[in-house]
Design a protein around this motif. Sequence first.
Motif, short mmCIF file in Angstrom:
data_model
loop_
_atom_site.label_atom_id
_atom_site.label_comp_id
_atom_site.label_asym_id
_atom_site.label_seq_id
_atom_site.Cartn_x
_atom_site.Cartn_y
_atom_site.Cartn_z
N SER A 42 5.09 10.93 7.29
CA SER A 42 3.79 11.03 7.95
C SER A 42 3.07 9.70 7.97
O SER A 42 2.48 9.31 8.98
N THR A 43 3.12 8.98 6.87
CA THR A 43 2.48 7.66 6.79
C THR A 43 3.16 6.69 7.75
O THR A 43 2.49 5.99 8.52
N VAL A 44 4.48 6.64 7.71
CA VAL A 44 5.22 5.74 8.60
C VAL A 44 4.91 6.06 10.05
O VAL A 44 4.61 5.17 10.86
N ARG A 45 4.96 7.33 10.40
CA ARG A 45 4.68 7.76 11.78
C ARG A 45 3.30 7.31 12.23
O ARG A 45 3.12 6.80 13.33
N ASP A 46 2.29 7.46 11.36
CA ASP A 46 0.92 7.07 11.70
C ASP A 46 0.82 5.57 11.96
O ASP A 46 0.15 5.14 12.91
N PHE A 47 1.45 4.75 11.12
CA PHE A 47 1.38 3.30 11.29
C PHE A 47 2.16 2.86 12.54
O PHE A 47 1.70 1.99 13.28
N LEU A 104 0.88 -1.16 0.00
CA LEU A 104 0.00 0.00 0.00
C LEU A 104 0.92 1.20 0.00
O LEU A 104 1.84 1.28 0.80
N ARG A 105 0.68 2.14 -0.86
CA ARG A 105 1.52 3.34 -0.91
C ARG A 105 0.74 4.51 -0.36
O ARG A 105 -0.28 4.89 -0.90
N SER A 119 -7.98 4.83 7.56
CA SER A 119 -7.04 4.95 8.68
C SER A 119 -5.96 3.89 8.50
O SER A 119 -6.14 2.94 7.73
N PRO A 120 -4.84 4.00 9.22
CA PRO A 120 -3.82 2.97 9.11
C PRO A 120 -4.36 1.56 9.41
O PRO A 120 -4.06 0.62 8.68
#
Length: 121
Positions: free
Chosen positions: A60-65, A7-8, A36-37
């Motif tokens: 931002s994506t990495v931080r959220d997951f 998923l990107r 959401s993640p």
Amino acid sequence: MGAAPSLRDPRRRPHPPPEADPAPRGGTSFHFVDASPAEALEVARGLADGRDVRVGGGPSTVRDFVAAGLVDRMHVVVVPVLLGRGVCLWEGLEGLEERYDVETVVSPASGVSHLTFVTKH
């Protein structure tokens, strides 16, 4: 084991970019979701059919997951840039060393650092 579906940046792309082609390339399919993640990971696990799932994206994506506790293993490449530029990956993720074992490898010639985080069990 074959290549894992990816998923990107699922929350930043509610619709695939016009040039996006979800067709598998070398065993990897790209699916764009607005979720959401936890929801995006659920979709990815369903598509993975028991295989590993990889999530790709920016800080931002990495931080959220990671903040949601959804990351078992993470490979981060840190490239030296001028101070004051870029987005901080670590903001709000204090205490990672308590949740992950971390291995760091630095390339002396380029200064690039590879950090591998693996969930402590």
